[in-house]
Design an enzyme around this catalytic site. Structure first.
Site, PDB file in Angstrom:
ATOM      1  N   VAL A   1      27.853 -11.528   3.398  1.00  0.00           N
ATOM      2  CA  VAL A   1      27.946 -12.548   2.293  1.00  0.00           C
ATOM      3  C   VAL A   1      29.201 -14.052   2.919  1.00  0.00           C
ATOM      4  O   VAL A   1      30.096 -13.420   3.542  1.00  0.00           O
ATOM      5  CB  VAL A   1      28.109 -12.139   0.978  1.00  0.00           C
ATOM      6  CG1 VAL A   1      26.476 -11.250   0.873  1.00  0.00           C
ATOM      7  CG2 VAL A   1      29.156 -11.367   0.840  1.00  0.00           C
ATOM      8  N   GLU A   2      29.698 -14.459   2.518  1.00  0.00           N
ATOM      9  CA  GLU A   2      30.891 -15.937   2.396  1.00  0.00           C
ATOM     10  C   GLU A   2      31.492 -15.716   0.941  1.00  0.00           C
ATOM     11  O   GLU A   2      32.638 -16.779   1.312  1.00  0.00           O
ATOM     12  CB  GLU A   2      30.286 -17.548   2.391  1.00  0.00           C
ATOM     13  CG  GLU A   2      29.234 -17.345   3.570  1.00  0.00           C
ATOM     14  CD  GLU A   2      28.612 -18.930   4.423  1.00  0.00           C
ATOM     15  OE1 GLU A   2      28.978 -19.882   2.952  1.00  0.00           O
ATOM     16  OE2 GLU A   2      27.841 -19.360   4.912  1.00  0.00           O
ATOM     17  N   THR A   3      31.169 -15.675   0.300  1.00  0.00           N
ATOM     18  CA  THR A   3      31.401 -15.638  -1.847  1.00  0.00           C
ATOM     19  C   THR A   3      31.102 -14.399  -2.324  1.00  0.00           C
ATOM     20  O   THR A   3      30.159 -13.797  -2.308  1.00  0.00           O
ATOM     21  CB  THR A   3      30.733 -16.872  -2.153  1.00  0.00           C
ATOM     22  OG1 THR A   3      31.707 -18.194  -1.641  1.00  0.00           O
ATOM     23  CG2 THR A   3      31.541 -17.183  -3.257  1.00  0.00           C
TER      24      THR A   3
ATOM     25  N   ARG B   1      35.338 -16.612   0.029  1.00  0.00           N
ATOM     26  CA  ARG B   1      35.603 -17.606  -1.222  1.00  0.00           C
ATOM     27  C   ARG B   1      35.393 -15.931  -1.662  1.00  0.00           C
ATOM     28  O   ARG B   1      34.821 -15.864  -2.155  1.00  0.00           O
ATOM     29  CB  ARG B   1      35.170 -18.868  -1.123  1.00  0.00           C
ATOM     30  CG  ARG B   1      35.362 -19.201  -2.235  1.00  0.00           C
ATOM     31  CD  ARG B   1      33.954 -20.180  -2.812  1.00  0.00           C
ATOM     32  NE  ARG B   1      34.057 -21.145  -1.632  1.00  0.00           N
ATOM     33  CZ  ARG B   1      33.291 -21.791  -0.612  1.00  0.00           C
ATOM     34  NH1 ARG B   1      32.299 -21.260  -0.350  1.00  0.00           N
ATOM     35  NH2 ARG B   1      33.859 -23.254  -0.072  1.00  0.00           N
TER      36      ARG B   1
ATOM     37  N   GLN C   1      24.230 -16.258  -0.261  1.00  0.00           N
ATOM     38  CA  GLN C   1      25.475 -15.354   1.020  1.00  0.00           C
ATOM     39  C   GLN C   1      26.648 -15.627  -0.456  1.00  0.00           C
ATOM     40  O   GLN C   1      27.780 -15.666   0.376  1.00  0.00           O
ATOM     41  CB  GLN C   1      25.489 -17.402   1.720  1.00  0.00           C
ATOM     42  CG  GLN C   1      25.222 -17.557   2.275  1.00  0.00           C
ATOM     43  CD  GLN C   1      25.512 -16.110   3.825  1.00  0.00           C
ATOM     44  OE1 GLN C   1      26.772 -15.516   3.739  1.00  0.00           O
ATOM     45  NE2 GLN C   1      24.073 -15.786   4.322  1.00  0.00           N
TER      46      GLN C   1
END
Length: 349
Positions: free
Chosen positions: A66-68, A100, A287
């Site tokens: 994942v990004e966040t 993030r 994500q």
């Protein structure tokens, strides 16, 4: 063929004929129902049962997928005014990997700016832009529907909602100052209310009283088009780390009961905040990993938004509650606390 029970029933209650000139002969039709073969329970279970949550064993796999990360606050980052062990190091590690971080709370008693000060007091470096409280969500929702600026908002809640409404440019009345007001129920007494109120926002309120219930009820029931907004419907909250306390859902329930109306809920598990965040930051929901301690708000919030979900057992949900046959909400993963991201990783080395 008729069974003996059917014959007895027809003999005891024969079909009636209409009397008078309109009487016509008629035929009695008997309908025989065919029983369907019993469904295969194991096959049905594949459609209704959600896979049980898995213990988090390899945190890097989740982190890299994942990004966040969206974190709930109460029960995840802190309990009451006490920081949960290992939180600063865990957040630093995630930031070092370029993730993030967003902090979402259903608690509407503070504004984003006030929550920023709480993070700072606890030694956490979190910017206002990373914080989304349900107080902010209420103001953001009004903006999203182009709520008229010449209309007023009646607030059953605390300072956080008032500050966010003010920042958004909306006129309001109510809030903590109405906590001291009382109604003298004299014969013939009629309570007046402001006809310009176009929305009633209800959040957690330690100054909740009968005056507020009646005022909010009158606005919703008697002002045409008045919107009923709830910051959340949480049953309990963490005011201290010693016990659970009645949550904002108790205030919302009172107004819902008196108005016979269901509110627009802007906090978790409603997807309003998730949609807002995804649009603001340009994030794909697939994500995102939602991390929380409540099944019916945090985990459902993530699932409703199509995100990965991680339940931590540092708040209101125990392992027994998660694994109870009565619980239908299953996160993707569960672990004791968010610092397990570090301890489990170290144990794997």
């Amino acid at each position: 063929m008729e069974s003996s029970e059917e014959r007895k029933e027809l003999e005891a209650h024969p079909p009636r004929r209409c009397s008078g000139a309109q009487a016509q002969p008629f035929t009695v039709f008997r309908i025989k129902w065919k029983r369907k073969p019993a469904s295969n329970p194991s096959r049905m279970a594949t459609f209704t049962a959600r896979a049980s949550a898995q213990p988090l064993k390899v945190p890097d796999q989740l982190i890299d997928s994942v990004e966040t990360f969206i974190f709930d606050c109460d029960g995840v980052i802190w309990k009451g005014d006490s920081l949960i062990e290992g939180v600063p190091e865990t957040l630093d590690m995630l930031r070092s990997k370029g993730k993030r971080l967003v902090f979402v709370t259903n608690n509407s008693t503070k504004s984003r700016k006030q929550y920023g000060k709480k993070f700072e007091t606890l030694g956490l470096n979190v910017s206002e832009e990373e914080i989304f409280a349900s107080s902010f969500a209420a103001a953001a929702y009004l903006k999203s529907i182009n709520f008229p600026k010449d209309k007023k908002v009646y607030v059953i809640g605390e300072d956080g909602i008032l500050k966010e409404l003010e920042l958004a440019g909306y006129q309001y009345l109510g809030g903590p100052e109405d906590g001291e007001k009382k109604i003298e129920l004299k014969p013939g007494f009629l309570m007046e209310h402001n006809k310009d109120v176009g929305a009633v926002v209800v959040g957690f309120d330690r100054y909740f009283n009968y005056y507020k219930i009646q005022y909010g009820t009158l606005c919703i029931r008697e002002n045409p088009g008045c919107i009923f907004i709830a910051t959340n419907r949480d049953a309990v909250t963490h005011l201290t780390d010693a016990q659970e306390w009645a949550g904002g859902g108790s205030m919302v329930g009172a107004i819902s009961g008196s108005t016979q109306r269901e509110p627009v809920v802007v906090g978790k598990p409603s997807t309003f905040m998730m949609d807002y965040l995804a649009n603001k930051f340009g994030i794909l929901k697939t994500q995102i990993c939602m991390v929380g301690d409540r099944l019916d708000t945090d985990i459902l919030f993530g699932q409703n938004g199509g995100c990965k979900t991680l339940l931590v057992l540092s708040g209101v949900t125990s392992l027994a509650m998660l694994q109870s046959p009565d619980n239908s909400i299953q996160p993707d993963f569960y672990t004791n606390k968010i610092s397990d991201f570090l301890s489990l990783k170290a144990a794997a080395l």
